[in-house]
Design an enzyme around this catalytic site. Structure first.
Site, PDB file in Angstrom:
ATOM      1  N   LYS A  13     -16.717  47.999 -27.509  1.00  0.00           N
ATOM      2  CA  LYS A  13     -17.185  46.606 -27.404  1.00  0.00           C
ATOM      3  C   LYS A  13     -17.839  46.336 -26.047  1.00  0.00           C
ATOM      4  O   LYS A  13     -18.905  45.749 -25.970  1.00  0.00           O
ATOM      5  CB  LYS A  13     -16.023  45.615 -27.593  1.00  0.00           C
ATOM      6  N   ARG A  88      -8.853  36.334 -30.542  1.00  0.00           N
ATOM      7  CA  ARG A  88      -8.004  37.428 -31.012  1.00  0.00           C
ATOM      8  C   ARG A  88      -7.022  36.974 -32.070  1.00  0.00           C
ATOM      9  O   ARG A  88      -6.264  37.783 -32.572  1.00  0.00           O
ATOM     10  CB  ARG A  88      -7.212  37.948 -29.833  1.00  0.00           C
ATOM     11  N   ARG A 127      -9.743  57.360 -21.585  1.00  0.00           N
ATOM     12  CA  ARG A 127     -10.467  56.357 -20.798  1.00  0.00           C
ATOM     13  C   ARG A 127     -10.020  56.356 -19.338  1.00  0.00           C
ATOM     14  O   ARG A 127      -8.840  56.433 -19.038  1.00  0.00           O
ATOM     15  CB  ARG A 127     -10.210  54.988 -21.425  1.00  0.00           C
ATOM     16  N   ARG A 160      -5.954  52.613 -16.915  1.00  0.00           N
ATOM     17  CA  ARG A 160      -5.421  51.257 -17.035  1.00  0.00           C
ATOM     18  C   ARG A 160      -3.926  51.333 -17.304  1.00  0.00           C
ATOM     19  O   ARG A 160      -3.484  52.212 -18.029  1.00  0.00           O
ATOM     20  CB  ARG A 160      -6.109  50.548 -18.201  1.00  0.00           C
ATOM     21  N   ARG A 171      -0.795  47.133 -28.912  1.00  0.00           N
ATOM     22  CA  ARG A 171      -2.098  46.466 -28.930  1.00  0.00           C
ATOM     23  C   ARG A 171      -2.778  46.619 -30.286  1.00  0.00           C
ATOM     24  O   ARG A 171      -3.395  45.675 -30.786  1.00  0.00           O
ATOM     25  CB  ARG A 171      -2.980  47.024 -27.800  1.00  0.00           C
TER      26      ARG A 171
HETATM   27  P1  ADP Z   1      -7.630  45.781 -25.232  1.00  0.00           P
HETATM   28  O1  ADP Z   1      -8.151  47.114 -24.781  1.00  0.00           O
HETATM   29  O2  ADP Z   1      -6.198  45.882 -25.682  1.00  0.00           O
HETATM   30  O3  ADP Z   1      -8.494  45.118 -26.230  1.00  0.00           O
HETATM   31  P2  ADP Z   1      -8.507  43.904 -23.132  1.00  0.00           P
HETATM   32  O4  ADP Z   1      -9.071  44.637 -21.991  1.00  0.00           O
HETATM   33  O5  ADP Z   1      -9.442  43.205 -24.032  1.00  0.00           O
HETATM   34  O6  ADP Z   1      -7.526  44.899 -23.926  1.00  0.00           O
HETATM   35  O7  ADP Z   1      -7.426  42.849 -22.614  1.00  0.00           O
HETATM   36  C1  ADP Z   1      -6.395  43.248 -21.754  1.00  0.00           C
HETATM   37  C2  ADP Z   1      -5.226  42.291 -21.894  1.00  0.00           C
HETATM   38  O8  ADP Z   1      -5.656  40.970 -21.530  1.00  0.00           O
HETATM   39  C3  ADP Z   1      -4.654  42.142 -23.297  1.00  0.00           C
HETATM   40  O9  ADP Z   1      -3.697  43.119 -23.614  1.00  0.00           O
HETATM   41  C4  ADP Z   1      -4.032  40.752 -23.222  1.00  0.00           C
HETATM   42  O10 ADP Z   1      -2.805  40.765 -22.538  1.00  0.00           O
HETATM   43  C5  ADP Z   1      -5.043  39.999 -22.368  1.00  0.00           C
HETATM   44  N1  ADP Z   1      -6.062  39.354 -23.214  1.00  0.00           N
HETATM   45  C6  ADP Z   1      -7.386  39.642 -23.280  1.00  0.00           C
HETATM   46  N2  ADP Z   1      -8.018  38.845 -24.164  1.00  0.00           N
HETATM   47  C7  ADP Z   1      -7.071  38.023 -24.674  1.00  0.00           C
HETATM   48  C8  ADP Z   1      -7.066  36.972 -25.635  1.00  0.00           C
HETATM   49  N3  ADP Z   1      -8.198  36.607 -26.281  1.00  0.00           N
HETATM   50  N4  ADP Z   1      -5.895  36.353 -25.901  1.00  0.00           N
HETATM   51  C9  ADP Z   1      -4.761  36.696 -25.276  1.00  0.00           C
HETATM   52  N5  ADP Z   1      -4.675  37.666 -24.360  1.00  0.00           N
HETATM   53  C10 ADP Z   1      -5.816  38.345 -24.058  1.00  0.00           C
END
Ligand code: ADP
Ligand code: ZN
Length: 218
Positions: A13, A88, A127, A160, A171
């Site tokens: 993404k 989400r 990653r 990460r 996740r």
């Molecule tokens: P992932 O690789 O799991 O998609 P992201 O980098 O998008 O992770 O997000 C990292 C963290 O930030 C998530 O695990 C969550 O804790 C928080 N987060 C990101 N976007 C959202 C959202 N839309 N709603 C709630 N928490 C979020």
């Protein structure tokens, strides 16, 4: 163009959004990146987010919605935006509709990236990130030139904190249970464009991005 990127962890993404940003000249808003930045800087928002993000769980909706609302209302979003990592769950999707309605605009496109689950796990585990410039590498798909060192900064790459098998499992579960219904919600509105991204068919982020751009120009 108001665009939302959808897809499980590690589908690309962020990479596709980066290409679209360059072509369309609109900001790429990654909620995960915003949370990580706040966590690193120790802001009030970061102190709340870290409790959830470190475990791979969602930050509460009130906090996330307020953050996205203020970001989307910034002047650089006047001609559109690319949201990555939001919404989400259905409650967030409904909130986004409300935010956009208040602005007198709506979503134009939901880009849904699909990757086989086995490939997702492999990709997320491979990653790496530059702690300095935040450039993302993949030790399988796009390796740095030397070892695990950033090509641009020469510093050692890191993983990460939530990229462990255990936390990835959490996740992915949240993705399948809470985020997939959001894709259905958008499919009913007829704004979803699906893009397969997979090494097995040799189709990666640049091809998907090109296809999305072509579809927008039609
Ligand atoms: P992932 O690789 O799991 O998609 P992201 O980098 O998008 O992770 O997000 C990292 C963290 O930030 C998530 O695990 C969550 O804790 C928080 N987060 C990101 N976007 C959202 C959202 N839309 N709603 C709630 N928490 C979020
Ligand atoms: Zn770097």
């Amino acid at each position: 163009m108001n665009i939302v990127m959808m897809g499980a962890q590690g589908t690309g993404k962020g990479t596709v959004a980066g290409i679209l940003k360059g072509e369309l000249n609109i900001p790429h808003i990654s909620t995960g990146d915003i949370f990580r930045k706040n966590i690193k800087e120790g802001t009030e928002l970061g102190k709340i987010a870290t409790k959830y993000a470190d475990e791979g769980k969602l930050v509460p909706d009130e906090v996330t919605n307020a953050m996205v609302k203020s970001r989307i209302n910034e002047p650089d979003c006047e001609n559109g935006f690319i949201l990555d990592g939001y919404p989400r769950n259905i409650a967030q999707a409904e909130e986004l509709d409300k935010i956009l309605e208040e602005k007198g605009t709506k979503l134009d496109l939901v880009a849904y990236l699909k990757t086989p689950t086995e490939e997702i796990i492999e990709r997320v585990m491979a990653r790496r990130e530059c702690p300095k410039c935040k450039r993302v590498y993949n030790m399988v798909l796009n390796k740095p030139k030397n070892g695990e060192i950033c090509d641009d900064c020469g510093v050692e790459l890191t993983k990460r904190v939530d990229d462990t098998e255990e936390k990835l499992k959490t996740r992915l579960e949240i993705f399948f249970n809470e985020t997939e219904p959001v894709i259905k919600y958008y499919k009913e509105k007829g704004i979803v464009k699906e893009e397969e991204i997979s090494i097995s068919i040799n189709r990666l982020a640049p091809e998907a991005a090109k296809d999305l751009i072509d579809s927008m120009r039609k």
